[in-house]
Enzyme design. Sequence first.
Site, PDB file in Angstrom:
ATOM      1  N   ASP A   1      -4.285  -0.991 -33.246  1.00 43.02           N
ATOM      2  CA  ASP A   1      -3.924  -1.044 -31.830  1.00 43.02           C
ATOM      3  C   ASP A   1      -2.798  -0.079 -31.484  1.00 43.02           C
ATOM      4  O   ASP A   1      -2.645   0.324 -30.332  1.00 43.02           O
ATOM      5  CB  ASP A   1      -3.484  -2.472 -31.471  1.00 43.02           C
ATOM      6  CG  ASP A   1      -4.478  -3.167 -30.560  1.00 43.02           C
ATOM      7  OD1 ASP A   1      -5.472  -2.535 -30.170  1.00 43.02           O
ATOM      8  OD2 ASP A   1      -4.249  -4.342 -30.229  1.00 43.02           O
ATOM      9  N   HIS A  44      -3.837  -3.507 -19.180  1.00 44.64           N
ATOM     10  CA  HIS A  44      -4.603  -4.488 -19.960  1.00 44.64           C
ATOM     11  C   HIS A  44      -4.043  -5.860 -19.604  1.00 44.64           C
ATOM     12  O   HIS A  44      -2.882  -6.167 -19.903  1.00 44.64           O
ATOM     13  CB  HIS A  44      -4.439  -4.207 -21.456  1.00 44.64           C
ATOM     14  CG  HIS A  44      -5.057  -5.244 -22.349  1.00 44.64           C
ATOM     15  ND1 HIS A  44      -6.280  -5.064 -22.954  1.00 44.64           N
ATOM     16  CD2 HIS A  44      -4.630  -6.461 -22.733  1.00 44.64           C
ATOM     17  CE1 HIS A  44      -6.576  -6.134 -23.680  1.00 44.64           C
ATOM     18  NE2 HIS A  44      -5.583  -6.994 -23.568  1.00 44.64           N
ATOM     19  N   GLY A  69      -2.532 -11.614 -23.565  1.00 51.36           N
ATOM     20  CA  GLY A  69      -1.603 -10.535 -23.840  1.00 51.36           C
ATOM     21  C   GLY A  69      -1.760  -9.514 -22.726  1.00 51.36           C
ATOM     22  O   GLY A  69      -2.850  -9.357 -22.181  1.00 51.36           O
ATOM     23  N   ARG A  83      -7.386 -19.666 -15.156  1.00 52.35           N
ATOM     24  CA  ARG A  83      -8.299 -20.469 -14.337  1.00 52.35           C
ATOM     25  C   ARG A  83      -7.594 -21.740 -13.876  1.00 52.35           C
ATOM     26  O   ARG A  83      -7.682 -22.119 -12.692  1.00 52.35           O
ATOM     27  CB  ARG A  83      -9.556 -20.813 -15.141  1.00 52.35           C
ATOM     28  CG  ARG A  83     -10.415 -19.597 -15.496  1.00 52.35           C
ATOM     29  CD  ARG A  83     -11.432 -19.915 -16.563  1.00 52.35           C
ATOM     30  NE  ARG A  83     -10.796 -20.292 -17.825  1.00 52.35           N
ATOM     31  CZ  ARG A  83     -11.455 -20.526 -18.961  1.00 52.35           C
ATOM     32  NH1 ARG A  83     -12.773 -20.416 -18.991  1.00 52.35           N
ATOM     33  NH2 ARG A  83     -10.813 -20.858 -20.063  1.00 52.35           N
TER      34      ARG A  83
END
Length: 229
Positions: A64, A124, A128, A199
């Site tokens: 990453d 992003h 995270g 949600r």
Amino acid sequence: PSGIAHRVVHGGDEFQEAVFLDQDVIQFIREMIPLARIHHPASLACIEEITKKFPEIPQTAVFDTSFHQTMPEKAWRYALPRNVSEEHRIRRYGFHGISHQSVMRQTADFMNKPVSELNLITIHLGNGASIAAINHGQCVDTSMGMTPLEGLIMGARPGDLDPGVSILLQHKGWSLEELERMLNQESGMKGLCGSNDFREILIKMEEGDTEAQLGMEIYCYRIKKSIGA
């Protein structure tokens, strides 16, 4: 399959592209556990299990951190004594690089342009969260730092935080284990409004929950602040 690829969170400053997994790479991943305590033990367990079951299939590691290795030193160096930084590998590495690179490439396809012509801010978002600045196809800055704790507010991580908070809590008797658990598992949106499931947070907001509403306001404010920076 002809090969198996592993997403590995922390490649330090050693790797700028995918590499075949051999014992040296595996040992490096093991040595980086202190900088990725949540992720690397699971990655190593997965690599070990797959190696046992499919020894004939070559494996690669995609880090990453690799995409962010083009950051200039002014973006990745912390203002700490140089000998301390070098001894303990303390610097900003950045994460979610696979995601940011994918967004960049998909944008290039969508705009019908080579990546070398793109100047982007990529974001992003998820449990995270991070943001990256891309100049002519190369990352020049990102919000995450030495570990995935720095930067934007996340599901259970606080993002940017005065290090004096940790010092204060240690003086109050908190252990390192308690601090690490709070910073990685109990902060961020979970700390602000009781949940890191967006949600659930949206449902709470619709029901008039003031903590959920404030948490989302802080979350969005920090994203806008980083875009502006």
